[in-house]
Design an enzyme around this catalytic site. Structure first.
Site: not given
Ligand SMILES: NC(=O)C1=CN([C@@H]2O[C@H](COP(=O)(O)OP(=O)(O)OC[C@H]3O[C@@H](n4cnc5c(N)ncnc54)[C@H](O)[C@@H]3O)[C@@H](O)[C@H]2O)C=CC1
Ligand SMILES: CC(=O)C(=O)O
Length: 327
Positions: A93, A125, A156, A180
């Site tokens: 991450r 992240n 989890r 995280h």
């Molecule tokens: N905290 C947690 O437990 C979790 C965190 N994540 C994180 O969430 C984030 C997103 O993951 P996904 O949706 O799978 O990625 P994704 O790539 O499918 O979607 C990300 C979206 O953000 C958009 N984006 C980029 N710049 C932007 C802006 N300035 N304004 C609005 N949107 C913008 C992109 O165009 C893209 O559509 C990642 O950093 C991932 O690691 C994912 C799962 C769990």
């Molecule tokens: C991608 C991530 O941060 C999670 O699933 O925990």
């Protein structure tokens, strides 16, 4: 009363896998008048809104979904930030930091002026580090800036412990705390099933080997799912939508969330009471000596990442100006 004040709205920045899943979860469990989705990828955004909209025409009283601008998002009751790059299989991450800090900074420029009442919920992240910088970039009080942190890891943990103990996950009270990420740890000393301490409930089963297996399962869960399907979305969709509900319903629910820890100098997850104004207060927790040490090591690691990010930012004019505006 103005029309805006009669509506409750949640804005989701990022219409990718996570943003769309958070939106879908909010539409299935309505808690607000409208969900506003924002993403610079116009075609993707329009398609997601149309597809999500199709899920709302079934006749129940529904939350509306629409696309919007960053400016509109900045006036929402809750802004969920999922915008940013995600891990490729094998990536950590933390490796996302530089890319996602730039995106975060541009988001606050585009949302400005942000409503002083907005609650920010960070999901992208590395979530603890981005929560730390979102505090600075937004200029909002620190109680209004929180990250999902180890809520997902704790879910989890409840899942795997429930399987081992053959009870429902809702009967398990156990937290993953800290980052995280890889330095997270389980607060075993406080874990219980019903009101029975885990060491009594599981007795001989609760060996060091058992704990190490559970920790490795919980820490490695995201990597394993990402390796097979490229993202995780449903778990975080449920966690983020639940936190939005605790906020809008002022439910005063206690969850492990990432928020600023003044005595540790970083944002990481500890239990907090969540309500309409964000983090209402930290819930003190009596950790044993080993857990205290793990918490301090975790904070030290996060502070080192923050320090090096701050140095990188000083060399980057655009970002350092964005931070100076609010510090
Ligand atoms: N905290 C947690 O437990 C979790 C965190 N994540 C994180 O969430 C984030 C997103 O993951 P996904 O949706 O799978 O990625 P994704 O790539 O499918 O979607 C990300 C979206 O953000 C958009 N984006 C980029 N710049 C932007 C802006 N300035 N304004 C609005 N949107 C913008 C992109 O165009 C893209 O559509 C990642 O950093 C991932 O690691 C994912 C799962 C769990
Ligand atoms: C991608 C991530 O941060 C999670 O699933 O925990």
């Amino acid at each position: 009363m103005s029309e805006q004040r009669l509506k409750t709205s949640i804005a989701i920045l990022g219409a990718g896998d996570v943003g769309a899943t958070v939106a879908y979860t909010l539409l299935q469990n309505p808690i607000c008048s409208e969900v506003i989705l924002v993403d610079p990828k116009k075609e993707l955004l329009e398609a997601q809104v149309r597809d999500l909209g199709d899920a709302t025409y079934g006749g129940r009283a529904a939350t509306r979904i629409r696309l919007g601008t960053h400016q509109e998002a900045g006036q929402a009751d809750v802004v969920v930030i999922t915008a940013g790059a995600k891990q490729k299989p094998g990536e950590t991450r933390l490796s996302l930091l530089s890319r996602n800090l730039h995106i975060l900074s541009s988001i606050f420029t585009s949302m400005s002026p942000i409503s002083p009442h907005t609650i920010l919920l960070l999901v992208a992240n590395p979530v603890d580090i981005l929560t730390y910088f979102a505090r600075k970039l937004s200029g909002l009080p620190e109680s209004q800036v929180l990250g999902t942190g180890t809520s997902l890891d704790s879910a989890r943990l409840r899942g795997i412990l429930a399987q081992k103990a053959e009870v429902s996950p809702s009967s398990i009270d156990a937290y993953v705390l800290g980052e995280h990420g890889d330095s997270q740890f389980v607060a075993w000393s406080n874990a219980s099933i019903g009101s029975t301490p885990l060491r009594l409930a599981l007795s001989a089963k609760l060996s060091d080997e058992f704990k190490a297996d559970i920790e490795s399962h919980t820490r490695g869960a995201a990597g394993a799912i990402i390796a097979a399907k490229g993202c995780t979305a449903y778990g975080i969709g449920n966690v983020a939508a639940s936190i939005c509900k605790y906020i809008l319903f002022d439910s005063r629910t206690v969850r492990p969330l990432s928020f600023y820890q003044p005595e540790l100098g970083c944002c990481l997850s500890m239990p907090a009471v969540i309500g309409r104004k964000g983090i209402l207060r930290a819930m003190p927790m009596q950790l044993d000596e080993d857990e205290r040490k793990l918490l301090e090591d975790c904070a030290e690691g996060l502070r080192a990442v923050i320090d090096s990010a701050e140095k990188e930012l000083k060399a980057d004019n655009e970002l350092s100006h964005a931070l100076e505006r609010h510090t």
